[in-house]
Design an enzyme around this catalytic site. Structure first.
Site, PDB file in Angstrom:
ATOM      1  N   ASP A   7      41.205  39.177  28.461  1.00 14.53           N
ATOM      2  CA  ASP A   7      40.959  39.590  29.610  1.00 14.53           C
ATOM      3  C   ASP A   7      39.671  38.614  30.185  1.00 14.53           C
ATOM      4  O   ASP A   7      39.266  37.584  29.458  1.00 14.53           O
ATOM      5  CB  ASP A   7      40.358  40.906  29.142  1.00 14.53           C
ATOM      6  CG  ASP A   7      39.548  41.652  30.307  1.00 14.53           C
ATOM      7  OD1 ASP A   7      39.813  41.583  31.567  1.00 14.53           O
ATOM      8  OD2 ASP A   7      38.334  42.080  30.009  1.00 14.53           O
ATOM      9  N   ASP A   9      36.486  39.432  33.082  1.00 12.14           N
ATOM     10  CA  ASP A   9      35.382  40.055  33.073  1.00 12.14           C
ATOM     11  C   ASP A   9      34.962  41.007  31.741  1.00 12.14           C
ATOM     12  O   ASP A   9      35.552  41.770  31.536  1.00 12.14           O
ATOM     13  CB  ASP A   9      34.938  40.960  34.387  1.00 12.14           C
ATOM     14  CG  ASP A   9      35.530  39.918  35.491  1.00 12.14           C
ATOM     15  OD1 ASP A   9      35.546  38.635  35.542  1.00 12.14           O
ATOM     16  OD2 ASP A   9      35.843  40.455  36.637  1.00 12.14           O
ATOM     17  N   ARG A 100      48.400  46.238  37.699  1.00 10.48           N
ATOM     18  CA  ARG A 100      46.823  46.600  37.484  1.00 10.48           C
ATOM     19  C   ARG A 100      46.944  47.195  35.995  1.00 10.48           C
ATOM     20  O   ARG A 100      47.729  48.375  35.627  1.00 10.48           O
ATOM     21  CB  ARG A 100      46.317  47.702  38.457  1.00 10.48           C
ATOM     22  CG  ARG A 100      44.939  47.920  38.071  1.00 10.48           C
ATOM     23  CD  ARG A 100      44.445  48.927  39.529  1.00 10.48           C
ATOM     24  NE  ARG A 100      43.139  49.539  39.051  1.00 10.48           N
ATOM     25  CZ  ARG A 100      42.096  48.805  38.991  1.00 10.48           C
ATOM     26  NH1 ARG A 100      41.894  47.608  39.458  1.00 10.48           N
ATOM     27  NH2 ARG A 100      40.850  49.606  38.687  1.00 10.48           N
TER      28      ARG A 100
END
Length: 202
Positions: A7, A9, A100
């Site tokens: 990932d 952030d 998403r």
């Protein structure tokens, strides 16, 4: 091929409540770039899977996103590291896309791009949606207690473990990298010491 999915952030760089909107706002977490470089040096191909709904919300554009990732790779290069590719979802939840996280679209794209099965591929993030997405495609799920996971309660962690039974939790990306590298060495019968992010030998 040794592939690992990260990932962005909260895992590699600091998060912002108002979204990271420019390269100047992209600030790496302590030790994260060094951790990626160590993974590279140990033979791992690192890719990033990240939700970037700021695009869909009109907060920044593709030029800004590309500038963020150019900065990430420039800073990584100073440590001898690199990210092979960044896979991102630009949509908002209202768009009802399939990419998403926690939906599996980004991960399926990664498997197709590299021509590999994602079964057992390590994936690490700082949110439940990261590890749920990883689990949905057979990746090995890991959580780092940085970013939003830093504030997760023990009850929340227990609940997440019930949903993701094979979850492994690490303090940060450096610890995750050390875990992966040491396990790989042991699997190949290499008993030589491994330098960790703190500089000690294990």
């Amino acid at each position: 091929m040794k592939l690992v999915i990260l990932d962005r952030d909260g895992t590699i760089n600091h998060e912002r409540d108002d979204y990271i909107k420019s390269a100047d706002e992209w600030v790496p977490l302590p030790g994260a770039l060094e951790a990626i470089a160590r993974l590279n040096h140990a033979g791992w191909h690192v890719v990033v899977a990240t939700n970037q709904s700021g695009i869909g919300r009109g907060l920044f554009d593709m030029v800004a996103l590309n500038a963020m990732h150019a900065r990430m790779n420039q800073l990584l290069a100073r440590h001898g590291g690199r990210v092979e590719a960044v896979f991102f979802c630009p949509h908002t939840p209202e768009d009802q896309c399939t990419c998403r996280k926690p939906l599996p679209g980004l991960f399926k794209m990664i498997g197709q791009r590299f021509g590999v099965s994602l079964a057992g591929v390590p994936m690490v993030g700082d949110l439940p949606r990261d590890v749920l997405a990883a689990q949905s495609v057979g990746c090995e799920p890991h959580l780092v207690r940085t970013g939003q996971a830093a504030s997760m309660s023990e009850t929340e962690l227990i609940d997440l473990r019930q949903q993701v039974s094979d979850l492994t939790i690490h303090p940060d990306l450096s610890s995750f990298a050390d875990f992966l590298i040491l396990r790989d060495r042991r699997a190949h019968g290499e008993d030589s010491p491994v330098a960790t992010h703190m500089g000690e030998l294990t």
